[in-house]
Every structure is written in C-alpha cells, then in structure tokens.
Design a protein around this motif. Structure first.
Motif, PDB file in Angstrom:
ATOM      1  N   VAL A  37      43.995  25.712 114.068  1.00  0.00           N
ATOM      2  CA  VAL A  37      45.133  26.304 114.803  1.00  0.00           C
ATOM      3  C   VAL A  37      46.128  25.218 115.197  1.00  0.00           C
ATOM      4  CG1 VAL A  37      45.826  27.716 116.784  1.00  0.00           C
ATOM      5  CG2 VAL A  37      43.667  28.154 115.687  1.00  0.00           C
ATOM      6  N   SER A  38      45.600  24.011 115.435  1.00  0.00           N
ATOM      7  CA  SER A  38      46.500  22.929 115.860  1.00  0.00           C
ATOM      8  C   SER A  38      47.475  22.545 114.747  1.00  0.00           C
ATOM      9  CB  SER A  38      45.702  21.707 116.317  1.00  0.00           C
ATOM     10  OG  SER A  38      44.894  21.246 115.260  1.00  0.00           O
ATOM     11  N   PRO A  78      44.242  34.169 108.243  1.00  0.00           N
ATOM     12  CA  PRO A  78      42.988  34.243 108.995  1.00  0.00           C
ATOM     13  C   PRO A  78      41.835  34.770 108.137  1.00  0.00           C
ATOM     14  CG  PRO A  78      44.343  36.150 109.504  1.00  0.00           C
ATOM     15  CD  PRO A  78      45.135  35.312 108.543  1.00  0.00           C
ATOM     16  N   PRO A 131      41.114  38.189 116.221  1.00  0.00           N
ATOM     17  CA  PRO A 131      41.306  37.093 117.189  1.00  0.00           C
ATOM     18  C   PRO A 131      42.023  35.881 116.589  1.00  0.00           C
ATOM     19  CG  PRO A 131      38.950  37.456 116.701  1.00  0.00           C
ATOM     20  CD  PRO A 131      39.704  38.600 116.142  1.00  0.00           C
ATOM     21  N   LEU A 132      41.739  35.563 115.338  1.00  0.00           N
ATOM     22  CA  LEU A 132      42.419  34.406 114.743  1.00  0.00           C
ATOM     23  C   LEU A 132      43.914  34.691 114.544  1.00  0.00           C
ATOM     24  CD1 LEU A 132      39.915  32.949 112.098  1.00  0.00           C
ATOM     25  CD2 LEU A 132      40.137  32.453 114.534  1.00  0.00           C
ATOM     26  N   SER A 133      44.222  35.933 114.192  1.00  0.00           N
ATOM     27  CA  SER A 133      45.641  36.284 114.000  1.00  0.00           C
ATOM     28  C   SER A 133      46.402  36.143 115.317  1.00  0.00           C
ATOM     29  CB  SER A 133      45.782  37.730 113.514  1.00  0.00           C
ATOM     30  OG  SER A 133      45.171  37.876 112.252  1.00  0.00           O
ATOM     31  N   LEU A 134      45.793  36.664 116.392  1.00  0.00           N
ATOM     32  CA  LEU A 134      46.462  36.586 117.699  1.00  0.00           C
ATOM     33  C   LEU A 134      46.629  35.128 118.126  1.00  0.00           C
ATOM     34  CD1 LEU A 134      44.650  39.581 119.423  1.00  0.00           C
ATOM     35  CD2 LEU A 134      47.072  39.483 118.775  1.00  0.00           C
ATOM     36  N   ALA A 135      45.595  34.325 117.856  1.00  0.00           N
ATOM     37  CA  ALA A 135      45.680  32.896 118.205  1.00  0.00           C
ATOM     38  C   ALA A 135      46.796  32.217 117.416  1.00  0.00           C
ATOM     39  CB  ALA A 135      44.342  32.208 117.919  1.00  0.00           C
ATOM     40  N   ALA A 136      46.919  32.594 116.149  1.00  0.00           N
ATOM     41  CA  ALA A 136      47.949  31.983 115.292  1.00  0.00           C
ATOM     42  C   ALA A 136      49.339  32.322 115.817  1.00  0.00           C
ATOM     43  CB  ALA A 136      47.798  32.485 113.856  1.00  0.00           C
ATOM     44  N   ALA A 158      50.105  33.178 118.874  1.00  0.00           N
ATOM     45  CA  ALA A 158      50.286  32.482 120.152  1.00  0.00           C
ATOM     46  C   ALA A 158      50.583  31.000 119.958  1.00  0.00           C
ATOM     47  CB  ALA A 158      49.038  32.664 121.016  1.00  0.00           C
ATOM     48  N   ALA A 159      50.077  30.430 118.857  1.00  0.00           N
ATOM     49  CA  ALA A 159      50.322  29.007 118.589  1.00  0.00           C
ATOM     50  C   ALA A 159      51.704  28.771 117.978  1.00  0.00           C
ATOM     51  CB  ALA A 159      49.237  28.457 117.662  1.00  0.00           C
TER      52      ALA A 159
END
Ligand code: PEP
Ligand code: MN
Length: 347
Positions: free
Chosen positions: A251-252, A269, A281-286, A288-289
């Motif tokens: 994600v970083s 994802p 969850p990975l899509s939402l994290a992406a 948000a990043a």
C-alpha cells in the motif's frame, strides 16, 4: 551525481577523467579537500552508467543526487498527469474502476460480465486474451479470438477495453485496444517497452513480482522516452516471505509513487491477495492511500473460471463493493466519472 575520488590522484589522472566526462556533455565542478577531491557532475547524468563510473580506478564512491528517471519524475512535471483513455480521464483527481474476468472465456461470459460491472459503475472492462501462466499446460487464453470477443463486449456496452500484451509480435493485434496492459512478468521486457513507446495507446504498467518502485518508474521511463507519455502505474502485490496471501499488497507504493511521479496509480487487489474476500478491504485501503483507480477481477462463475477463480468477485459481490468504494473515493475528494454512454442501438 557526486563522485568522490580516491586519495593521491594525480592531476594527469584527474584531467583524463574530466575530459572523458566532457566528451559525454557532462561538466565536473571540482572541490579539493584536505584529503579528498569531490566532483559534482552537471548535465544529463541520467544517461550516465553509474557502474562504469564506479569502476574507474581513481573513483572511491559515486552517489546519485537525482533520480535516474526524468519524464516520469514529478520534479519536472509537478501537476498530476491525466491520461485520456477512449474519452475517460484517468488521474488528475478522477477515480475509476476497471473490472472484468481474469480471462475472456466466451462471448456470453465477457459481454454478460461487462453489462453487470458497467451497471454497478465500472468504467473500463478488463479481460485477458493472452495469458501469462506459470504452467505451459494451463489455459493460455483465447488469444486473437479473445480480443475479438472483447471488441464485441465494447460494442455492446461502450466500455473501453483493457487487455494484456505479452509479445512485440502481437502489437498489430492490439491496434484498437483502448488500454494495453503490461503484466508483472513483462515489466522489464525492455524490447516490448521500447515498442510501446512508439504507439500512442495508453499503457497500464504493472509492477513486477519482485521489482522496486524505482525499477517500476524506470520501466515507465522506457515507454515515455520512446514518445508515449500515456502511462498508468499499477501496484499488484509483490513477493514476500508471507504465504497466506498470493502476494503482499504494498500500500505504501501508492503515496510513494505519487510523491515521486505525476503518473496515475491504480491498485490491483485481486492479484495482490489471491483471495476474493480480501478484495474489499484492500480496495478501500488503496483508495484511502490515494489511488486513482482499481483493477478488480469479476467472474460470473468463479468456481469454474479458467483462471484466477479464487480471487474473483461475483457480479453480486461487485454490486455490494461499488457503493463503498464510491463513498471512500468521494471522501478522498476524487471526481467519479460515469461510464461512457451505451452505444446507440442499446441506449
Ligand atoms: C492479470 O491481470 O490477469 C495478470 C496476469 O496480472 P499480473 O501481471 O499482475 O500477474
Ligand atoms: Mn488474473
């Protein structure tokens, strides 16, 4: 670039080295210390081979003070790039979801999925026709016929198509593909990248399985240096010691790529996790990043998919995911573009 010379270098050796640099249009600003001499190199240092300089007998150490990529570098292009893909704008504050099956399997499959993901808000249709499979005995994709079926799905839904090229020899077949994907395994196929620099079709460049962010940007640079500046970067998970997921989503990479480069960044994802339940969850994290978009595998019958079934969402699951993604993208201040209109006959 900064070059530190060894102690006791003669004037003659220094002059020879500086002359050699001059021949390559590089000027050296020389600073003599008590024990060491330091050269600050000025000019097009991106084209210098750092290993050759390191191997010169009078050189102690070489350091780059600037990244070796120029066209992909935010320093020389401070504003976000917006890439036009068949009338859609990727990057520059918009948000897009590319969705579709791992592989094109039949006309009914690809057009049926296209209709469903478009109705849920996906703007581009993915589908592999040429598939990079680990085993030569696994399904290799429908190849040219698969591309034809993608064209049919585009004609039926108006969705621009995204599909992977594996060989320079297939370039003619990809002439009317809207967004050409370079897969993880080909991220450093430099001959392919050079050829893609000579077309104007936008390129979705996926990060290699074990490649650094700088290597990804250098691969983007290959395409851009050839004249095609329409590059979209894609983080799709990298190999780590972890075995519970197919790969590990970095994600970083999103904020780092956004800091270093002006190119749009998309997250995959599906290949990152290999698990359909982890796609949300990975899509939402992406998002948000700060990602500019997502590429998500969706299959009408994941259990019987010819490739990547375990990581594919069903159209119903995709329907549930999209409003959550939209809410997160809006929270992040992104502009959500609507799908392109249906072609006349279906409108
Ligand atoms: C794909 O998109 O189906 C694919 C093979 O992706 P990657 O190159 O990221 O493995
Ligand atoms: Mn896949």
């Amino acid at each position: 670039m900064v070059v530190i010379l060894k102690e006791n270098v003669s004037q003659n050796q220094l002059d020879t080295f500086v002359g050699w640099l001059h021949d390559q249009d590089i000027n050296a600003k020389i600073t003599h210390g008590v024990h060491t001499t330091i050269l600050g190199l000025v000019g097009d240092t991106a084209s210098l081979d750092i290993d050759i300089i390191r191997s010169v007998s009078i050189v102690e150490e070489v350091m780059r003070v600037q990244e070796p990529y120029k066209k992909a570098n935010r320093k020389f292009h401070p504003l976000d790039s917006a890439i036009n893909v068949a009338g859609l704008t990727i990057g520059g504050g918009t948000f897009h979801v590319i969705a579709g099956p791992c592989s094109v399997e039949s006309e009914g499959q690809i057009t049926g999925i296209a209709r469903r993901v478009r109705a849920a808000g996906a703007t581009l249709l993915r589908g592999g026709a040429f598939k990079p499979r680990t085993s030569p005995y696994a399904f290799q994709g429908m190849r040219a016929q698969g591309l034809e079926l993608l064209r049919e799905a585009r004609a039926a839904t108006g969705m621009p198509i995204v599909t992977e090229i594996m060989s320079v020899a297939h370039l003619d077949l990809f002439e009317d593909v809207d967004l050409i994907q370079v897969g993880a395994r080909n991220m450093q196929n430099f001959e392919l990248l050079k050829e893609l620099g000579h077309v104007q079709t936008p390129i979705l460049l996926k990060r290699g399985l074990a490649n650094t962010i700088e290597e990804l940007l250098m691969s983007a640079e290959y395409i851009m240096a050839g004249g095609n500046e329409n590059v979209i970067l894609c983080e799709r998970g990298v190999r780590t010691f972890e075995t519970s997921t197919r790969n590990t989503l970095d994600v970083s990479a999103v904020p780092m790529l956004k800091k270093l480069s002006h190119l749009p960044v998309v997250i995959d994802p599906s290949h990152a996790s290999g698990l359909s339940w982890m796609v949300e969850p990975l899509s939402l994290a992406a998002v948000a990043a700060g990602a500019d978009g997502l590429i998500i595998e969706v299959h009408n019958d994941p259990e019987h998919a010819l490739s990547d079934g375990p990581q594919s969402l069903t159209p119903d699951q995709f329907d549930t995911l999209m409003p959550r993604l939209r809410a997160m993208a809006e929270f992040m201040g992104k502009r959500l573009e609507a799908p392109l209109p249906l072609p006349e006959k279906d409108a």
